[in-house]
Design a protein around this motif. Structure first.
Motif, PDB file in Angstrom:
ATOM      1  N   CYS A   1       7.800   1.877 -12.958  1.00  0.00           N
ATOM      2  CA  CYS A   1       7.117   1.766 -13.789  1.00  0.00           C
ATOM      3  C   CYS A   1       7.029  -0.350 -12.814  1.00  0.00           C
ATOM      4  N   VAL A   2       8.628  -0.875 -12.278  1.00  0.00           N
ATOM      5  CA  VAL A   2       8.415  -2.277 -11.731  1.00  0.00           C
ATOM      6  C   VAL A   2       7.767  -1.845 -10.469  1.00  0.00           C
ATOM      7  N   LEU A   3       8.599  -0.757  -9.605  1.00  0.00           N
ATOM      8  CA  LEU A   3       7.330  -0.608  -8.396  1.00  0.00           C
ATOM      9  C   LEU A   3       5.892  -1.180  -8.628  1.00  0.00           C
ATOM     10  N   TRP A   4       5.660   0.282  -9.238  1.00  0.00           N
ATOM     11  CA  TRP A   4       4.198   0.166  -9.240  1.00  0.00           C
ATOM     12  C   TRP A   4       3.655  -0.764  -9.299  1.00  0.00           C
ATOM     13  N   GLY A   5       3.931  -1.591 -10.491  1.00  0.00           N
ATOM     14  CA  GLY A   5       3.588  -3.128 -11.081  1.00  0.00           C
ATOM     15  C   GLY A   5       3.317  -3.871 -10.390  1.00  0.00           C
ATOM     16  N   LEU A   6       5.003  -3.887  -9.553  1.00  0.00           N
ATOM     17  CA  LEU A   6       4.662  -5.322  -8.502  1.00  0.00           C
ATOM     18  C   LEU A   6       3.338  -5.145  -7.465  1.00  0.00           C
ATOM     19  N   CYS A   7       3.698  -3.699  -7.156  1.00  0.00           N
ATOM     20  CA  CYS A   7       2.684  -3.041  -5.343  1.00  0.00           C
ATOM     21  C   CYS A   7       1.244  -2.900  -5.960  1.00  0.00           C
ATOM     22  N   ALA A   8       0.656  -2.828  -7.649  1.00  0.00           N
ATOM     23  CA  ALA A   8      -0.875  -2.859  -8.035  1.00  0.00           C
ATOM     24  C   ALA A   8      -0.534  -4.250  -7.600  1.00  0.00           C
ATOM     25  N   THR A   9      -0.303  -5.219  -8.148  1.00  0.00           N
ATOM     26  CA  THR A   9      -0.568  -6.782  -8.530  1.00  0.00           C
ATOM     27  C   THR A   9      -0.827  -7.267  -6.964  1.00  0.00           C
ATOM     28  N   ALA A  10       0.135  -7.508  -5.943  1.00  0.00           N
ATOM     29  CA  ALA A  10       0.312  -6.893  -4.964  1.00  0.00           C
ATOM     30  C   ALA A  10      -0.621  -6.975  -4.011  1.00  0.00           C
ATOM     31  N   PHE A  11      -1.011  -6.213  -4.174  1.00  0.00           N
ATOM     32  CA  PHE A  11      -2.432  -5.266  -3.597  1.00  0.00           C
ATOM     33  C   PHE A  11      -3.240  -5.338  -3.679  1.00  0.00           C
ATOM     34  N   ILE A  23       0.725  -0.630  -0.202  1.00  0.00           N
ATOM     35  CA  ILE A  23       0.238   0.052   0.151  1.00  0.00           C
ATOM     36  C   ILE A  23       0.963   1.332   0.054  1.00  0.00           C
ATOM     37  N   GLY A  24       2.213   1.064   0.596  1.00  0.00           N
ATOM     38  CA  GLY A  24       3.077   2.163   0.814  1.00  0.00           C
ATOM     39  C   GLY A  24       3.563   2.110  -0.615  1.00  0.00           C
ATOM     40  N   GLY A  25       3.745   1.146  -1.344  1.00  0.00           N
ATOM     41  CA  GLY A  25       4.234   1.432  -2.071  1.00  0.00           C
ATOM     42  C   GLY A  25       3.557   2.109  -3.059  1.00  0.00           C
ATOM     43  N   LEU A  26       2.335   2.230  -3.310  1.00  0.00           N
ATOM     44  CA  LEU A  26       1.623   2.080  -4.437  1.00  0.00           C
ATOM     45  C   LEU A  26       0.905   3.534  -3.784  1.00  0.00           C
ATOM     46  N   ALA A  27       1.538   4.250  -3.072  1.00  0.00           N
ATOM     47  CA  ALA A  27       1.028   5.782  -2.174  1.00  0.00           C
ATOM     48  C   ALA A  27       2.539   6.527  -2.694  1.00  0.00           C
ATOM     49  N   LEU A  28       3.267   5.922  -2.991  1.00  0.00           N
ATOM     50  CA  LEU A  28       5.084   6.285  -3.220  1.00  0.00           C
ATOM     51  C   LEU A  28       5.331   6.410  -5.277  1.00  0.00           C
ATOM     52  N   SER A  29       5.211   5.354  -5.535  1.00  0.00           N
ATOM     53  CA  SER A  29       4.825   5.371  -7.170  1.00  0.00           C
ATOM     54  C   SER A  29       4.286   6.521  -7.297  1.00  0.00           C
ATOM     55  N   LEU A  30       2.764   6.449  -7.171  1.00  0.00           N
ATOM     56  CA  LEU A  30       2.654   7.521  -7.366  1.00  0.00           C
ATOM     57  C   LEU A  30       2.909   9.198  -6.923  1.00  0.00           C
ATOM     58  N   LEU A  31       3.716   9.535  -5.832  1.00  0.00           N
ATOM     59  CA  LEU A  31       4.031  10.528  -5.250  1.00  0.00           C
ATOM     60  C   LEU A  31       5.709  10.599  -6.653  1.00  0.00           C
ATOM     61  N   LEU A  32       6.329   9.221  -7.006  1.00  0.00           N
ATOM     62  CA  LEU A  32       7.464   9.720  -7.324  1.00  0.00           C
ATOM     63  C   LEU A  32       6.869  10.129  -8.608  1.00  0.00           C
ATOM     64  N   MET A  33       6.056  10.047  -9.817  1.00  0.00           N
ATOM     65  CA  MET A  33       6.035  10.332 -11.114  1.00  0.00           C
ATOM     66  C   MET A  33       6.954  10.950 -11.734  1.00  0.00           C
ATOM     67  N   GLN A  34       6.203  12.272 -10.827  1.00  0.00           N
ATOM     68  CA  GLN A  34       7.400  13.817 -12.257  1.00  0.00           C
ATOM     69  C   GLN A  34       8.209  13.521 -11.736  1.00  0.00           C
ATOM     70  N   ALA A  35       8.764  13.251 -10.791  1.00  0.00           N
ATOM     71  CA  ALA A  35      10.685  13.158 -10.639  1.00  0.00           C
ATOM     72  C   ALA A  35      10.863  12.092 -11.659  1.00  0.00           C
ATOM     73  N   ALA A  36       9.988  10.926 -11.820  1.00  0.00           N
ATOM     74  CA  ALA A  36      10.700   9.994 -12.586  1.00  0.00           C
ATOM     75  C   ALA A  36      10.942   9.838 -13.871  1.00  0.00           C
ATOM     76  N   SER A  37      10.367  10.757 -14.091  1.00  0.00           N
ATOM     77  CA  SER A  37      10.280  11.407 -15.914  1.00  0.00           C
ATOM     78  C   SER A  37      10.833  12.017 -16.396  1.00  0.00           C
ATOM     79  N   PHE A  38      11.611  12.551 -15.464  1.00  0.00           N
ATOM     80  CA  PHE A  38      13.643  12.926 -16.595  1.00  0.00           C
ATOM     81  C   PHE A  38      14.586  11.810 -17.035  1.00  0.00           C
ATOM     82  N   SER A  39      14.539  10.960 -16.849  1.00  0.00           N
ATOM     83  CA  SER A  39      14.936   9.938 -17.657  1.00  0.00           C
ATOM     84  C   SER A  39      14.283   9.167 -17.690  1.00  0.00           C
ATOM     85  N   LEU A  40      14.797   8.050 -18.949  1.00  0.00           N
ATOM     86  CA  LEU A  40      13.666   6.849 -19.132  1.00  0.00           C
ATOM     87  C   LEU A  40      14.243   5.339 -17.435  1.00  0.00           C
TER      88      LEU A  40
END
Length: 393
Positions: free
Chosen positions: A304-314, A280-297
């Motif tokens: 995407c790894v963190l978000w996808g992992l947490c979404a399915t596990a949740f 649950i914390g990982g999902l919230a953190l993934s969203l929080l980091l969206m803009q910060a992570a957008s500056f490099s591939l």
């Protein structure tokens, strides 16, 4: 001929149900990867196009429980065939929709089929096999659903980029038609089972753990889809990725779901509270980091790894908890409610994300989603965990 105690006559319709589960859930996720193309086709914004996702989710939410009660009186073989046929018709109508309102109407047709299918799929799978093989049958349905969550969005997007979004719906409709013919041949006669009744609801409403699980589910699915529903235009407009790279990122997101499933099977039983709080914390953190992570591939792919992992596990963990804290006789009703509330969150999250996008603030959708997710984290710690402890004694 038998395999693991299941005969070939049982395997064939079970494989058909697994394929149906895959195509039903693929259809739900598919428009997210086609949002930009659909909006361009009708000359409307991505935010306006996102209404289609909200309407679909809200349709499933409103229809799941009443259609489950209604459908429980019919012969399951004929009901299954009718539902797949309705689903295929909705896909073909989507493919030829001349206007956006008609496309939304077509998606509502699909939502009705979706709601009925997921009310009967597990019941049919369990009844296809002997009682001692029921868990294996149910796991196959879950596998079809999970594969759709992993591959449905990037597969739909890849088809859309190659031949256009309308042909994507055509392909899904054609696959559904093939499954319909297959199941008409192999699926056995299956009389209606025990009817579901609304009389099972009061006991569920008094279940404190279920109430807490459902509340957290609404917040976290809403949080998740504030960002996820607009991930394609976000990666295009904010991260400045090209079409092929976006497809790759979404595929990485999907494959990360496999890690979430493996993590659940390995760690959940021994570390329930830590696992739930982590995903649950990982999902919230993934969203929080969206803009910060957008500056490099590289950072986008890590996210995407963190978000996808947490979404399915949740998703898997909360379904397991719903079943764990519900009497067997009411588990189908409880799961129908869970599905409806999850889709309530999907619809609300998509609508909220659309409101943010329509104001030209697509770069900030992650912060909005993270704020809603933070409420889910607080509810988990302050409400869900104490309720579980009191129930477990």
């Amino acid at each position: 001929m038998a395999q693991r105690g299941i005969t070939i006559r049982q395997w064939l319709p079970l494989i058909g149900l697994t394929c149906a589960a895959f195509i039903f859930n693929t259809s739900e996720f598919m428009p997210i990867g086609l949002l930009t193309d659909i909006s361009a086709s009708f000359h409307i914004s991505e935010a306006a196009t996102g209404v289609m996702i909200s309407v679909y989710a809200w349709g499933v939410m409103l229809l799941s429980l009443p259609l489950m009660v209604f459908a429980s009186r019919f012969d399951l073989r004929h009901l299954l065939l009718a539902v797949i046929a309705l689903f295929a018709c909705g896909q073909f109508l989507s493919a030829v929709a001349p206007t956006f309102p008609i496309l939304v109407l077509a998606r509502l047709v699909v939502a009705a089929a979706h709601a009925i299918f997921w009310s009967i799929a597990s019941v049919m799978a369990a009844r296809l096999v002997d009682a001692e093989r029921g868990a294996l049958a149910l796991s196959m349905i879950a596998t079809g659903s999970s594969i759709a969550q992993i591959f449905g969005l990037p597969l739909g997007r890849a088809i859309g980029l190659a031949v256009g979004w309308r042909m994507t719906f055509c392909v899904v409709g054609a696959v559904a038609a093939a499954i319909l013919v297959y199941q008409a041949v192999v699926f056995p006669v299956m009389p209606a089972g025990e009817r579901f009744t609304l009389g099972q609801l009061p006991s569920l409403m008094r279940n404190r753990v279920l109430l807490a699980l459902n509340a957290v589910t609404i917040f976290m699915s809403c949080s998740y889809y504030v960002g996820y529903s607009y991930i394609e235009p976000f990666l295009q407009q904010v991260a400045h990725l090209d079409a092929g790279t976006i497809t790759m990122a979404l595929t990485v997101f999907g494959f990360a779901g496999l890690l979430g499933s493996v993590s659940f099977s390995r760690f959940f039983d021994g570390h329930r509270f830590g696992f739930l709080l982590g995903v649950i914390g990982g999902l919230a953190l993934s969203l929080l980091l969206m803009q910060a992570a957008s500056f490099s591939l590289a950072s986008v792919l890590v996210l995407c790894v963190l978000w996808g992992l947490c979404a399915t596990a949740f998703n898997v963990a909360f379904q397991a908890e719903v079943i764990s804290f519900t009497q067997a006789s009411a588990s189908a009703v409880a799961m129908s409610i869970f599905s409806g509330l999850f889709n309530l969150g999907i619809g609300c999250g998509t609508a909220i994300g659309g409101a943010v996008v329509s104001r030209g603030a697509i770069a900030g959708i992650g912060y909005v989603g993270a704020g809603i997710g933070a409420v889910g984290v607080i509810c988990t710690v302050a409400w869900l965990f104490p309720a579980i402890r009191r129930t477990r004694g």
